[in-house]
Design an enzyme around this catalytic site. Structure first.
Site, short mmCIF file in Angstrom:
data_model
loop_
_atom_site.label_atom_id
_atom_site.label_comp_id
_atom_site.label_asym_id
_atom_site.label_seq_id
_atom_site.Cartn_x
_atom_site.Cartn_y
_atom_site.Cartn_z
N ILE A 65 0.74 -1.24 -0.17
CA ILE A 65 -0.13 0.00 -0.02
C ILE A 65 0.84 1.18 -0.14
CG2 ILE A 65 -1.89 1.20 1.26
CD1 ILE A 65 -2.63 -1.55 2.51
N PRO A 66 1.74 1.53 -0.96
CA PRO A 66 2.24 2.87 -1.05
C PRO A 66 1.42 3.94 -1.01
CG PRO A 66 2.16 1.83 -3.47
CD PRO A 66 1.47 0.69 -2.31
N HIS A 67 2.12 4.74 -0.14
CA HIS A 67 1.10 6.11 -0.08
C HIS A 67 1.99 7.27 0.39
CE1 HIS A 67 1.48 4.03 3.83
NE2 HIS A 67 1.28 5.16 4.48
N GLY A 68 1.42 8.39 0.47
CA GLY A 68 2.19 9.70 0.96
C GLY A 68 1.30 10.80 0.96
N THR A 103 -2.28 5.53 -2.30
CA THR A 103 -3.10 6.63 -2.02
C THR A 103 -2.30 7.72 -1.69
OG1 THR A 103 -4.86 7.35 -0.48
CG2 THR A 103 -3.20 5.97 0.50
#
Length: 148
Positions: A65-68, A103
């Site tokens: 779940i790559p996110h920033g 996200t």
């Protein structure tokens, strides 16, 4: 949070081609750029990679779940991708990933971001749902699986 308002068929890719964590992140960002959800890919990329440097977003069961958080978006945006090949994503269980959910949310809005991450992580506790996502050839079906 209603995932149906965040995920649409144009934010789903069932055949990611990247072979590395960085290539997958770039492909996921391309989905968001092409869907008109992100205008500054470089800034968005930097915030996601910065988060990855702190701690990998590779979870368990083949999911990442790559996110920033970035000022390049005004509201939470998300996309989902499925890779044809398992990708080493420095996961908690040391297993490669095939399902990716990215996200991005505004720096000053924490609530929707945390709610989205919590909701998505709950969905993937089901081995059945994970397998359905890997097996489907229909982008709309991915969203249906996630929101049922």
């Amino acid at each position: 949070m209603d995932l149906k308002t965040v995920l649409t068929p144009d934010t789903v890719n069932l055949h990611l081609q990247g072979k590395t964590k960085e290539e997958i992140i770039d492909e996921m960002l391309d989905i968001l750029v092409d869907a008109g959800k992100v205008t500054d890919k470089d800034a968005a990329r930097e915030c996601v990679l910065d988060r990855e440097r702190k701690m990998s977003t590779g979870m368990k069961h083949g999911i990442a779940i790559p996110h920033g958080k970035t000022d390049t978006v005004s509201d939470l945006v998300a996309c989902i991708g499925v890779s044809d090949n398992p990708i080493d994503f420095d996961s908690l269980d040391q297993e490669p990933c095939r399902i990716f959910i990215m996200t991005l949310s505004p720096v000053n809005k924490t609530g929707p971001h945390l709610q989205f991450l919590a909701e998505v992580s709950l969905l993937f506790k089901s081995a059945e749902k994970r397998q359905e996502i890997l097996n489907t050839t229909d982008k709309s079906q991915v969203i249906k699986i996630l929101t049922e």
